[in-house]
Design a protein around this motif. Structure first.
Motif, PDB file in Angstrom:
ATOM      1  N   PRO A 189      66.299 124.557  83.275  1.00  0.00           N
ATOM      2  CA  PRO A 189      67.544 125.298  83.022  1.00  0.00           C
ATOM      3  C   PRO A 189      67.416 126.687  83.640  1.00  0.00           C
ATOM      4  CG  PRO A 189      66.157 125.341  81.066  1.00  0.00           C
ATOM      5  CD  PRO A 189      65.480 124.411  82.051  1.00  0.00           C
ATOM      6  N   ASP A 190      68.537 127.302  83.985  1.00  0.00           N
ATOM      7  CA  ASP A 190      68.488 128.647  84.554  1.00  0.00           C
ATOM      8  C   ASP A 190      68.266 129.699  83.474  1.00  0.00           C
ATOM      9  OD1 ASP A 190      69.334 128.276  87.544  1.00  0.00           O
ATOM     10  OD2 ASP A 190      70.701 127.020  86.381  1.00  0.00           O
ATOM     11  N   VAL A 191      68.824 129.440  82.285  1.00  0.00           N
ATOM     12  CA  VAL A 191      68.668 130.351  81.152  1.00  0.00           C
ATOM     13  C   VAL A 191      68.265 129.543  79.930  1.00  0.00           C
ATOM     14  CG1 VAL A 191      69.773 132.091  79.679  1.00  0.00           C
ATOM     15  CG2 VAL A 191      70.470 131.874  82.072  1.00  0.00           C
ATOM     16  N   PHE A 192      67.228 130.001  79.249  1.00  0.00           N
ATOM     17  CA  PHE A 192      66.807 129.377  77.996  1.00  0.00           C
ATOM     18  C   PHE A 192      67.118 130.370  76.884  1.00  0.00           C
ATOM     19  CE2 PHE A 192      64.044 126.124  75.970  1.00  0.00           C
ATOM     20  CZ  PHE A 192      63.976 126.675  74.703  1.00  0.00           C
ATOM     21  N   ASN A 193      68.078 130.011  76.043  1.00  0.00           N
ATOM     22  CA  ASN A 193      68.518 130.879  74.952  1.00  0.00           C
ATOM     23  C   ASN A 193      68.134 130.260  73.619  1.00  0.00           C
ATOM     24  OD1 ASN A 193      69.798 132.648  73.227  1.00  0.00           O
ATOM     25  ND2 ASN A 193      71.862 132.277  74.001  1.00  0.00           N
ATOM     26  N   HIS A 194      67.546 131.063  72.775  1.00  0.00           N
ATOM     27  CA  HIS A 194      67.326 130.670  71.381  1.00  0.00           C
ATOM     28  C   HIS A 194      67.570 131.911  70.535  1.00  0.00           C
ATOM     29  CE1 HIS A 194      65.779 129.013  67.705  1.00  0.00           C
ATOM     30  NE2 HIS A 194      64.852 129.962  67.631  1.00  0.00           N
ATOM     31  N   ASN A 195      68.526 131.844  69.637  1.00  0.00           N
ATOM     32  CA  ASN A 195      68.922 133.021  68.870  1.00  0.00           C
ATOM     33  C   ASN A 195      68.043 133.240  67.643  1.00  0.00           C
ATOM     34  OD1 ASN A 195      71.054 133.856  70.505  1.00  0.00           O
ATOM     35  ND2 ASN A 195      72.524 132.507  69.480  1.00  0.00           N
ATOM     36  N   LEU A 196      67.584 134.475  67.476  1.00  0.00           N
ATOM     37  CA  LEU A 196      66.877 134.851  66.245  1.00  0.00           C
ATOM     38  C   LEU A 196      67.862 134.994  65.085  1.00  0.00           C
ATOM     39  CD1 LEU A 196      64.274 137.485  67.504  1.00  0.00           C
ATOM     40  CD2 LEU A 196      63.989 135.032  67.170  1.00  0.00           C
ATOM     41  N   GLU A 197      69.124 135.275  65.398  1.00  0.00           N
ATOM     42  CA  GLU A 197      70.256 135.335  64.469  1.00  0.00           C
ATOM     43  C   GLU A 197      70.296 136.593  63.601  1.00  0.00           C
ATOM     44  OE1 GLU A 197      72.458 133.444  65.232  1.00  0.00           O
ATOM     45  OE2 GLU A 197      71.760 131.441  65.679  1.00  0.00           O
ATOM     46  N   THR A 198      69.157 136.986  63.000  1.00  0.00           N
ATOM     47  CA  THR A 198      69.167 138.149  62.117  1.00  0.00           C
ATOM     48  C   THR A 198      67.780 138.763  62.052  1.00  0.00           C
ATOM     49  OG1 THR A 198      69.833 138.931  59.906  1.00  0.00           O
ATOM     50  CG2 THR A 198      68.678 136.807  60.021  1.00  0.00           C
ATOM     51  N   VAL A 199      67.644 139.815  61.272  1.00  0.00           N
ATOM     52  CA  VAL A 199      66.353 140.500  61.129  1.00  0.00           C
ATOM     53  C   VAL A 199      65.458 139.678  60.200  1.00  0.00           C
ATOM     54  CG1 VAL A 199      67.452 142.732  61.519  1.00  0.00           C
ATOM     55  CG2 VAL A 199      67.148 141.903  59.169  1.00  0.00           C
ATOM     56  N   PRO A 200      64.119 139.813  60.324  1.00  0.00           N
ATOM     57  CA  PRO A 200      63.223 138.956  59.549  1.00  0.00           C
ATOM     58  C   PRO A 200      63.393 139.056  58.035  1.00  0.00           C
ATOM     59  CG  PRO A 200      62.008 140.734  60.663  1.00  0.00           C
ATOM     60  CD  PRO A 200      63.374 140.697  61.249  1.00  0.00           C
ATOM     61  N   GLY A 201      63.741 140.232  57.528  1.00  0.00           N
ATOM     62  CA  GLY A 201      63.894 140.392  56.089  1.00  0.00           C
ATOM     63  C   GLY A 201      65.023 139.590  55.478  1.00  0.00           C
ATOM     64  N   LEU A 202      65.987 139.151  56.312  1.00  0.00           N
ATOM     65  CA  LEU A 202      67.132 138.381  55.811  1.00  0.00           C
ATOM     66  C   LEU A 202      66.970 136.875  56.017  1.00  0.00           C
ATOM     67  CD1 LEU A 202      70.128 140.658  56.894  1.00  0.00           C
ATOM     68  CD2 LEU A 202      69.193 140.350  54.602  1.00  0.00           C
ATOM     69  N   TYR A 203      65.872 136.455  56.624  1.00  0.00           N
ATOM     70  CA  TYR A 203      65.676 135.029  56.883  1.00  0.00           C
ATOM     71  C   TYR A 203      65.723 134.173  55.612  1.00  0.00           C
ATOM     72  CZ  TYR A 203      64.901 134.302  61.877  1.00  0.00           C
ATOM     73  OH  TYR A 203      65.082 134.145  63.220  1.00  0.00           O
ATOM     74  N   PRO A 204      65.114 134.574  54.494  1.00  0.00           N
ATOM     75  CA  PRO A 204      65.137 133.714  53.299  1.00  0.00           C
ATOM     76  C   PRO A 204      66.538 133.394  52.793  1.00  0.00           C
ATOM     77  CG  PRO A 204      63.444 135.389  53.081  1.00  0.00           C
ATOM     78  CD  PRO A 204      64.253 135.752  54.295  1.00  0.00           C
ATOM     79  N   THR A 205      67.497 134.290  52.994  1.00  0.00           N
ATOM     80  CA  THR A 205      68.855 134.045  52.507  1.00  0.00           C
ATOM     81  C   THR A 205      69.820 133.605  53.600  1.00  0.00           C
ATOM     82  OG1 THR A 205      69.338 136.407  52.763  1.00  0.00           O
ATOM     83  CG2 THR A 205      68.658 135.651  50.573  1.00  0.00           C
ATOM     84  N   VAL A 206      69.582 134.022  54.844  1.00  0.00           N
ATOM     85  CA  VAL A 206      70.507 133.717  55.936  1.00  0.00           C
ATOM     86  C   VAL A 206      70.076 132.488  56.728  1.00  0.00           C
ATOM     87  CG1 VAL A 206      71.495 134.593  58.095  1.00  0.00           C
ATOM     88  CG2 VAL A 206      71.231 136.118  56.134  1.00  0.00           C
TER      89      VAL A 206
END
Length: 330
Positions: A189-206
């Motif tokens: 692929p020309d671009v490989f995108n994977h989104n982190l989506e949010t900051v690490p502190g919000l991962y447990p709820t988001v």
């Protein structure tokens, strides 16, 4: 002829005896504990319409394709579809994760459609796309997380439309070994995108089913496997993060050699989803844009309406030019 049914009342009571709950805020009555705040002027968009929009919609329907534009309720769908741009979502429309920000259905997905890569390639050719974005649901039920299906789709598009540049937005392949990622990278692929989506502190709820540092390592590993592939990642703001945590994510991405950063405003899909903490102002987005370029990203898109695939084709051209300019200075 339909007859109006009479209300069922206690014995000896009339309609006038019934007490109607007081609604001080009718617009919030659906769920007072998680009411969706009114959108500011800078986040509002026009409803989708027009010949171009309808033509794109017909091609998607004729090829039995799912788009993340519809499934995730993207605010830019009207603008993008009117120009013939749609982000195709492969491997079905049911996700095995339950992220609280996402409006895509969660459950047990159907088996993979072996003819889907060909239909995606057919749609890309009919739309005459110079750049296409292909994403997917999470498929934790598959041994390879859907990596081979991604690879087949990339190859099918490349065969049918060799001049089209391909951007993929992948899941994290959390339960898979390193060989799975290599399958996707080897498809070029020309671009490989994977989104982190949010900051690490919000991962447990988001993003409870994901792991922040695993996603970072995924992006870093793509660069190690093939340095020529552009890497891209994005986050949403307005979920409860602060500016310092956003800038820390920027530093983490740069440590993983991510080329392209996107930052957009989180919009709550329904009252059942994670609430909007605040609407970030255009001025704050501009400060993120400046900070990210200062940290060394080749390309940054930070606006309230920014989404992973919004203006992706134009941004890819700028990204390639930025790399060429950097190499020329070296």
């Amino acid at each position: 002829m339909l007859r109006r049914r009479k209300p069922c009342l206690p014995k000896g009571k009339t309609v006038r005896d019934l007490k109607v709950p007081e609604q001080r805020h009718p617009e919030k009555a659906h769920r007072p504990d998680n009411a969706q705040p009114r959108k500011p002027s800078w986040i509002r968009v026009k409803a989708p319409t027009g010949d171009g929009y309808n033509a794109t919609k017909k091609i998607m329907r004729d090829n039995k394709l799912v788009t993340v534009c519809e499934e995730a309720g993207c605010p830019n769908a009207g603008e993008c579809w009117s120009q013939g741009h749609a982000t195709m979502m492969i491997m079905g429309e049911i996700c095995t994760r339950g992220c609280t920000f996402c409006n895509i259905a969660t459950g047990r997905p159907n088996a993979l459609d072996t003819f889907e890569p060909g239909r995606v390639a057919d749609a890309v050719q009919k739309l005459g796309l110079n750049h296409v974005v292909i994403t997917s649901v999470d498929r934790d039920d598959l041994e390879d997380g859907g990596a081979e299906h991604f690879a087949q789709t990339i190859r099918a598009v490349r065969h049918r439309s060799p001049k089209t540049t391909i951007e993929i937005l992948t899941p994290d392949f959390l339960k898979c070994d390193d060989s799975v990622l290599k399958v996707v990278v080897d498809a070029k692929p020309d671009v490989f995108n994977h989104n982190l989506e949010t900051v690490p502190g919000l991962y447990p709820t988001v993003r409870p089913g994901a792991r922040y540092f695993h996603s970072l390592r995924l992006l870093q590993r793509v660069k190690e496997l093939d340095p020529s592939i552009f890497t891209k990642s994005g986050i949403m703001v307005g979920l409860g993060e602060d500016q310092q945590s956003v800038k820390q994510v920027m530093d983490d991405m740069r440590a993983a050699d991510v080329d392209f950063l996107t930052i957009g405003q989180y919009l709550q899909p329904t009252p059942k989803h994670h609430g909007v903490d605040r609407f970030v102002t255009p001025e704050e987005f501009a400060s993120y844009d400046k900070a990210a370029y200062g940290k060394g990203f080749l390309m940054v898109s930070a606006t309230p309406l920014t989404r992973s695939s919004y203006h992706a084709g134009d941004d890819f051209a700028k990204l390639r030019s930025a790399r060429n300019a950097k190499l020329g200075q070296a």
